[in-house]
Design a protein around this motif. Structure first.
Motif, PDB file in Angstrom:
ATOM      1  N   ARG A 155       1.702  -4.768   7.869  1.00 23.21           N
ATOM      2  CA  ARG A 155       2.278  -6.085   7.577  1.00 23.21           C
ATOM      3  C   ARG A 155       3.457  -5.625   6.626  1.00 23.21           C
ATOM      4  O   ARG A 155       3.211  -5.190   5.557  1.00 23.21           O
ATOM      5  CB  ARG A 155       1.306  -7.037   7.058  1.00 23.21           C
ATOM      6  N   ILE A 156       4.591  -6.100   7.015  1.00 29.19           N
ATOM      7  CA  ILE A 156       5.908  -5.601   6.216  1.00 29.19           C
ATOM      8  C   ILE A 156       5.804  -6.334   4.689  1.00 29.19           C
ATOM      9  O   ILE A 156       5.557  -7.638   5.020  1.00 29.19           O
ATOM     10  CB  ILE A 156       7.184  -5.921   6.879  1.00 29.19           C
ATOM     11  N   ALA A 157       5.930  -5.680   3.880  1.00 34.85           N
ATOM     12  CA  ALA A 157       5.926  -6.292   2.478  1.00 34.85           C
ATOM     13  C   ALA A 157       7.153  -6.519   1.763  1.00 34.85           C
ATOM     14  O   ALA A 157       7.636  -7.762   1.482  1.00 34.85           O
ATOM     15  CB  ALA A 157       5.094  -5.323   1.423  1.00 34.85           C
ATOM     16  N   ARG A 158       7.872  -5.537   1.886  1.00 36.20           N
ATOM     17  CA  ARG A 158       9.256  -5.670   1.109  1.00 36.20           C
ATOM     18  C   ARG A 158      10.407  -4.287   1.563  1.00 36.20           C
ATOM     19  O   ARG A 158       9.740  -3.138   2.022  1.00 36.20           O
ATOM     20  CB  ARG A 158       9.173  -5.553  -0.189  1.00 36.20           C
ATOM     21  N   ILE A 159      11.604  -4.671   1.368  1.00 34.17           N
ATOM     22  CA  ILE A 159      12.575  -3.776   1.689  1.00 34.17           C
ATOM     23  C   ILE A 159      12.852  -3.068   0.296  1.00 34.17           C
ATOM     24  O   ILE A 159      13.401  -4.035  -0.687  1.00 34.17           O
ATOM     25  CB  ILE A 159      13.731  -4.036   2.414  1.00 34.17           C
TER      26      ILE A 159
ATOM     27  N   HIS B 155       1.023  -1.235   0.113  1.00 34.63           N
ATOM     28  CA  HIS B 155       0.019  -0.073   0.037  1.00 34.63           C
ATOM     29  C   HIS B 155       0.755   1.363   0.090  1.00 34.63           C
ATOM     30  O   HIS B 155       0.499   2.346  -0.933  1.00 34.63           O
ATOM     31  CB  HIS B 155      -0.779   0.037   1.197  1.00 34.63           C
ATOM     32  N   ALA B 156       1.747   1.220   0.764  1.00 38.64           N
ATOM     33  CA  ALA B 156       2.655   2.606   1.048  1.00 38.64           C
ATOM     34  C   ALA B 156       3.796   2.284   1.693  1.00 38.64           C
ATOM     35  O   ALA B 156       4.142   1.146   2.338  1.00 38.64           O
ATOM     36  CB  ALA B 156       1.770   3.441   1.866  1.00 38.64           C
TER      37      ALA B 156
ATOM     38  N   HIS C 206       1.892  -3.513   3.838  1.00 37.80           N
ATOM     39  CA  HIS C 206       0.249  -3.684   3.720  1.00 37.80           C
ATOM     40  C   HIS C 206      -0.465  -3.019   4.880  1.00 37.80           C
ATOM     41  O   HIS C 206       0.087  -3.248   5.919  1.00 37.80           O
ATOM     42  CB  HIS C 206      -0.037  -5.268   3.369  1.00 37.80           C
ATOM     43  N   LEU C 207      -1.349  -2.271   4.480  1.00 38.10           N
ATOM     44  CA  LEU C 207      -2.008  -1.630   5.594  1.00 38.10           C
ATOM     45  C   LEU C 207      -3.378  -2.306   5.726  1.00 38.10           C
ATOM     46  O   LEU C 207      -4.211  -2.468   4.960  1.00 38.10           O
ATOM     47  CB  LEU C 207      -2.556  -0.165   5.119  1.00 38.10           C
ATOM     48  N   ASP C 208      -3.611  -2.785   6.932  1.00 44.38           N
ATOM     49  CA  ASP C 208      -4.923  -3.148   7.317  1.00 44.38           C
ATOM     50  C   ASP C 208      -5.791  -2.134   8.032  1.00 44.38           C
ATOM     51  O   ASP C 208      -5.670  -1.775   9.175  1.00 44.38           O
ATOM     52  CB  ASP C 208      -4.465  -4.214   8.518  1.00 44.38           C
ATOM     53  N   ALA C 209      -6.750  -1.861   7.110  1.00 45.22           N
ATOM     54  CA  ALA C 209      -7.420  -0.588   7.207  1.00 45.22           C
ATOM     55  C   ALA C 209      -8.518  -0.957   8.546  1.00 45.22           C
ATOM     56  O   ALA C 209      -8.841  -0.231   9.299  1.00 45.22           O
ATOM     57  CB  ALA C 209      -8.112  -0.190   6.050  1.00 45.22           C
ATOM     58  N   SER C 210      -8.879  -2.185   8.600  1.00 41.24           N
ATOM     59  CA  SER C 210      -9.888  -2.666   9.607  1.00 41.24           C
ATOM     60  C   SER C 210      -9.327  -2.594  11.263  1.00 41.24           C
ATOM     61  O   SER C 210     -10.109  -2.465  11.946  1.00 41.24           O
ATOM     62  CB  SER C 210     -10.150  -4.128   9.643  1.00 41.24           C
TER      63      SER C 210
ATOM     64  N   ARG D  38      10.906  -7.605   8.660  1.00 43.62           N
ATOM     65  CA  ARG D  38      11.133  -8.510   7.575  1.00 43.62           C
ATOM     66  C   ARG D  38       9.575  -8.944   6.758  1.00 43.62           C
ATOM     67  O   ARG D  38       8.487  -8.580   7.535  1.00 43.62           O
ATOM     68  CB  ARG D  38      11.653  -9.805   8.078  1.00 43.62           C
ATOM     69  N   PRO D  39       9.613  -9.271   5.560  1.00 44.10           N
ATOM     70  CA  PRO D  39       8.279  -9.511   5.068  1.00 44.10           C
ATOM     71  C   PRO D  39       7.375 -10.615   5.826  1.00 44.10           C
ATOM     72  O   PRO D  39       7.983 -11.580   6.456  1.00 44.10           O
ATOM     73  CB  PRO D  39       8.683 -10.147   3.693  1.00 44.10           C
ATOM     74  N   GLY D  40       6.146  -9.899   6.041  1.00 47.83           N
ATOM     75  CA  GLY D  40       5.087 -10.843   6.731  1.00 47.83           C
ATOM     76  C   GLY D  40       4.930 -10.379   8.156  1.00 47.83           C
ATOM     77  O   GLY D  40       4.110 -10.704   8.804  1.00 47.83           O
ATOM     78  N   ALA D  41       6.138  -9.568   8.919  1.00 48.29           N
ATOM     79  CA  ALA D  41       6.069  -9.343  10.155  1.00 48.29           C
ATOM     80  C   ALA D  41       4.899  -8.198  10.339  1.00 48.29           C
ATOM     81  O   ALA D  41       4.772  -7.191   9.617  1.00 48.29           O
ATOM     82  CB  ALA D  41       7.276  -8.702  10.682  1.00 48.29           C
ATOM     83  N   ARG D  42       4.273  -8.195  11.441  1.00 46.97           N
ATOM     84  CA  ARG D  42       3.320  -7.118  11.677  1.00 46.97           C
ATOM     85  C   ARG D  42       3.684  -6.324  12.810  1.00 46.97           C
ATOM     86  O   ARG D  42       4.246  -6.792  14.011  1.00 46.97           O
ATOM     87  CB  ARG D  42       1.849  -8.098  12.116  1.00 46.97           C
TER      88      ARG D  42
END
Length: 229
Positions: free
Chosen positions: A159-163, A146-147, A222-226, A183-187
């Motif tokens: 949630r981390i997507a990428r560096i 997302h951003a 990734h942004l979890d808007a909920s 790291r990717p996947g970490a929240r």
């Protein structure tokens, strides 16, 4: 000329890779920024770009530089090799992020297509490098982030997507990210953004993490808007 397109020199491969990554990061690619990213002089960049334009790898769009179709294909090949090597070095040989990136930068120019295919087979055809960046030619592209982390509001769950490749180029930054769990996947939850101090604070499974906004700008999420405040 045909051989220079099909078998670019390591220098040309570095230019192709850099142009590809800068455009993927949404940056406008001009000769001055290319010189800065590659740590070479403007005259050196100008000379190499002239040869790349002549060979049909790069074109000018006004002041901006773009890859031609052959240039894009050559860039994707070198980036695919780089990211597969990083996976091999981290997943199977246990190297740290920063060391794997540096070694992959050396080895990417040397491996053959046959060895590249074998590495992909052994690894199970991964979709991304260890830092979350997509591997060209992988079975499916990962979900688009997302951003960047520096642009996320307080209270957001991410949630981390990428560096970014820019972040990967800084060995100390990569070491920091690996150490603190970026790291990717970490929240994480963004608990504070402090522009006056140039920092933001994250809350994760291992506690609070404080980082500079410049470092955060190299992390796509990734942004979890909920779960946003």
């Amino acid at each position: 000329m045909l051989d220079s397109i099909m078998h670019p020199s390591p220098t040309v491969e570095a230019y192709l890779e850099t142009i590809y990554n800068m455009r993927a990061e949404g940056k406008t690619v001009i000769a001055a920024r290319l010189a800065e990213r590659l740590h070479v002089t403007p005259p050196s960049v100008s000379g190499t770009l002239r040869r790349m334009v002549r060979d049909g790898l790069v074109r000018h769009e006004g002041r901006e530089l773009a890859l031609t179709a052959p240039g894009q294909q050559a860039a994707e090949q070198i980036i695919r090799r780089h990211r597969l090597i990083e996976r091999l070095l981290t997943d199977m040989l246990g190297l740290g992020w920063a060391e794997a990136h540096q070694e992959a930068s050396r080895l990417e120019h040397a491996i053959s297509p046959r060895l590249e295919a074998r590495i992909a087979d052994v690894l199970g055809h991964p979709r991304t490098c260890p830092h979350g960046n997509p591997i060209p030619g992988a079975p499916a592209e990962p979900e688009a982030p997302h951003a960047t982390l520096d642009a996320v509001a307080e209270g957001s769950e991410v949630r981390i997507a990428r560096i970014t490749e820019e972040g990967e180029r800084d060995a100390r930054l990569l070491d920091l990210f690996e150490r603190i769990g970026i790291r990717p996947g970490a929240r994480f939850r963004v608990v504070e953004v402090a522009p006056y101090a140039g920092t933001l604070t994250l809350q994760g499974p291992s506690g609070a993490v404080v980082m500079g906004l410049g470092a955060a700008a190299t992390v796509w999420v990734h942004l979890d808007a909920s779960h946003a405040a």
